[in-house]
Scaffold this motif. Structure first.
Motif, short mmCIF file in Angstrom:
data_model
loop_
_atom_site.label_atom_id
_atom_site.label_comp_id
_atom_site.label_asym_id
_atom_site.label_seq_id
_atom_site.Cartn_x
_atom_site.Cartn_y
_atom_site.Cartn_z
N PRO A 1 1.21 -1.22 -0.05
CA PRO A 1 0.44 0.15 0.20
C PRO A 1 0.77 1.12 0.07
CG PRO A 1 0.27 -1.40 1.83
CD PRO A 1 0.87 -2.08 1.71
N ALA A 2 2.32 1.15 0.36
CA ALA A 2 3.13 2.32 0.42
C ALA A 2 3.51 3.01 -1.09
CB ALA A 2 3.96 2.01 1.33
N ALA A 3 3.88 1.64 -1.83
CA ALA A 3 4.09 2.10 -3.55
C ALA A 3 2.90 3.33 -4.26
CB ALA A 3 4.35 0.36 -4.09
N SER A 4 3.64 4.57 -4.34
CA SER A 4 3.03 4.71 -5.31
C SER A 4 2.61 4.89 -6.42
CB SER A 4 3.41 6.08 -5.22
OG SER A 4 4.85 6.57 -6.04
N GLU A 5 3.72 3.61 -7.37
CA GLU A 5 3.52 3.31 -8.90
C GLU A 5 3.09 1.74 -8.49
OE1 GLU A 5 6.15 5.26 -11.39
OE2 GLU A 5 5.23 6.74 -11.82
N LYS A 6 2.37 1.67 -9.78
CA LYS A 6 2.15 -0.31 -9.41
C LYS A 6 2.12 -0.83 -11.28
CE LYS A 6 1.55 -1.29 -5.51
NZ LYS A 6 2.34 -2.66 -4.84
N ASP A 7 3.02 -2.16 -11.16
CA ASP A 7 2.73 -2.92 -13.06
C ASP A 7 1.56 -3.52 -12.21
OD1 ASP A 7 5.69 -1.72 -13.12
OD2 ASP A 7 6.15 -4.02 -12.28
N LEU A 8 0.66 -2.85 -13.19
CA LEU A 8 -0.99 -3.37 -14.17
C LEU A 8 -0.93 -3.76 -14.87
CD1 LEU A 8 -2.35 -0.32 -11.69
CD2 LEU A 8 -1.69 -2.59 -11.56
N ASP A 9 -1.80 -4.55 -15.48
CA ASP A 9 -2.26 -4.93 -16.75
C ASP A 9 -3.51 -5.65 -16.23
OD1 ASP A 9 -2.50 -7.85 -16.06
OD2 ASP A 9 -0.49 -8.20 -16.73
N TYR A 10 -4.70 -5.65 -17.74
CA TYR A 10 -5.88 -6.42 -17.63
C TYR A 10 -6.41 -7.42 -17.10
CZ TYR A 10 -10.09 -8.11 -20.50
OH TYR A 10 -10.88 -9.03 -21.11
N SER A 11 -5.16 -8.31 -16.50
CA SER A 11 -5.94 -9.32 -15.03
C SER A 11 -6.14 -8.62 -14.37
CB SER A 11 -4.26 -10.78 -15.11
OG SER A 11 -3.40 -9.73 -14.50
N ASP A 12 -5.52 -7.00 -13.70
CA ASP A 12 -6.15 -6.82 -12.48
C ASP A 12 -7.22 -6.35 -12.95
OD1 ASP A 12 -2.89 -6.98 -10.67
OD2 ASP A 12 -2.93 -5.67 -12.57
N ASP A 13 -7.80 -5.66 -13.70
CA ASP A 13 -8.81 -5.11 -13.66
C ASP A 13 -9.83 -6.40 -13.54
OD1 ASP A 13 -8.87 -3.11 -14.14
OD2 ASP A 13 -9.09 -2.14 -16.62
N LEU A 14 -9.78 -7.36 -14.19
CA LEU A 14 -10.61 -8.82 -14.25
C LEU A 14 -10.59 -9.04 -13.20
CD1 LEU A 14 -10.05 -10.69 -17.44
CD2 LEU A 14 -11.79 -9.48 -16.79
N GLU A 15 -9.40 -9.70 -12.12
CA GLU A 15 -9.62 -10.32 -10.84
C GLU A 15 -10.73 -8.78 -10.05
OE1 GLU A 15 -6.45 -10.47 -7.44
OE2 GLU A 15 -5.74 -10.35 -8.71
N SER A 16 -10.75 -7.45 -9.99
CA SER A 16 -11.51 -6.75 -9.56
C SER A 16 -12.39 -6.90 -9.69
CB SER A 16 -10.85 -5.37 -9.61
OG SER A 16 -9.71 -5.07 -9.36
N LEU A 17 -13.54 -7.54 -10.97
CA LEU A 17 -14.52 -7.56 -11.15
C LEU A 17 -14.84 -8.60 -10.67
CD1 LEU A 17 -16.63 -6.67 -12.76
CD2 LEU A 17 -16.25 -8.03 -14.58
N PHE A 18 -13.58 -9.70 -10.13
CA PHE A 18 -14.01 -10.94 -9.07
C PHE A 18 -14.44 -10.73 -8.26
CE2 PHE A 18 -12.14 -14.50 -7.01
CZ PHE A 18 -13.56 -15.74 -6.93
N TYR A 19 -13.28 -9.98 -7.17
CA TYR A 19 -14.54 -9.01 -5.89
C TYR A 19 -15.14 -8.31 -5.92
CZ TYR A 19 -8.78 -10.93 -5.05
OH TYR A 19 -7.93 -11.29 -5.14
N VAL A 20 -15.72 -8.02 -7.18
CA VAL A 20 -16.78 -7.08 -7.12
C VAL A 20 -18.52 -8.89 -6.94
CG1 VAL A 20 -18.59 -5.91 -8.04
CG2 VAL A 20 -16.15 -5.06 -7.62
N PHE A 21 -18.09 -9.71 -7.99
CA PHE A 21 -18.65 -10.55 -8.31
C PHE A 21 -18.58 -11.26 -6.95
CE2 PHE A 21 -19.54 -15.17 -8.40
CZ PHE A 21 -20.28 -15.43 -9.90
N CYS A 22 -18.11 -11.62 -5.89
CA CYS A 22 -17.84 -12.14 -4.89
C CYS A 22 -18.46 -11.92 -3.74
CB CYS A 22 -16.59 -12.51 -5.06
SG CYS A 22 -15.59 -13.43 -5.36
N TRP A 23 -18.07 -10.17 -3.30
CA TRP A 23 -18.96 -9.32 -2.56
C TRP A 23 -20.10 -9.78 -2.82
CZ3 TRP A 23 -16.56 -6.61 0.89
CH2 TRP A 23 -16.95 -5.34 1.91
#
Length: 128
Positions: free
Chosen positions: A98-120
């Motif tokens: 959480p302390a990092a201001s920059e991250k390596d991101l790709d399409y799978s991170d968006d899909l993983e977020s959607l998966f958490y919404v689905f579970c929620w």
């Protein structure tokens, strides 16, 4: 060129207010397709959350849509982006440091977020 649209009346309803299980699954499918098309056009949404995933009524059909693209970015060659979006639904990769201001991101991170919404939604809402 950037396009902005101000919405003055409700355009859809939150994903957790689905009316049938089939409508819920179709909305998830549509949102995944939206994320895929955005990725193919060189854009990451980066903020898939409970209130950004919506269901829209269109010609008697329910369509899933993804709103609130304020954290969206053009895909950078090095895949490094400033951290942003709804913390609750961030991918493990984003939440790991959480302390990092920059991250390596790709399409799978968006899909993983959607998966958490689905579970929620499956855990927290009783459905129709």
């Amino acid at each position: 060129r950037t396009h902005f649209r101000l919405v003055m009346k409700p355009r859809g309803r939150p994903l957790h207010k689905f009316q049938t299980k089939l409508e819920f699954l179709r909305a998830i499918r549509d949102i995944v397709a939206t994320q895929q098309e955005a990725y193919e056009r060189g854009i990451l949404h980066r903020d898939c959350s409970l209130h950004n995933a919506m269901i829209e009524e269109a010609d008697g059909n329910s369509l899933g849509m993804l709103i609130d693209w304020e954290f969206a970015v053009v895909i950078a060659p090095d895949n490094k982006y400033h951290v942003g979006g709804t913390v609750r639904h961030n991918s493990i990769h984003v939440a790991a440091d959480p302390a990092a201001s920059e991250k390596d991101l790709d399409y799978s991170d968006d899909l993983e977020s959607l998966f958490y919404v689905f579970c929620w939604i499956c855990i927290g809402y009783s459905g129709p």
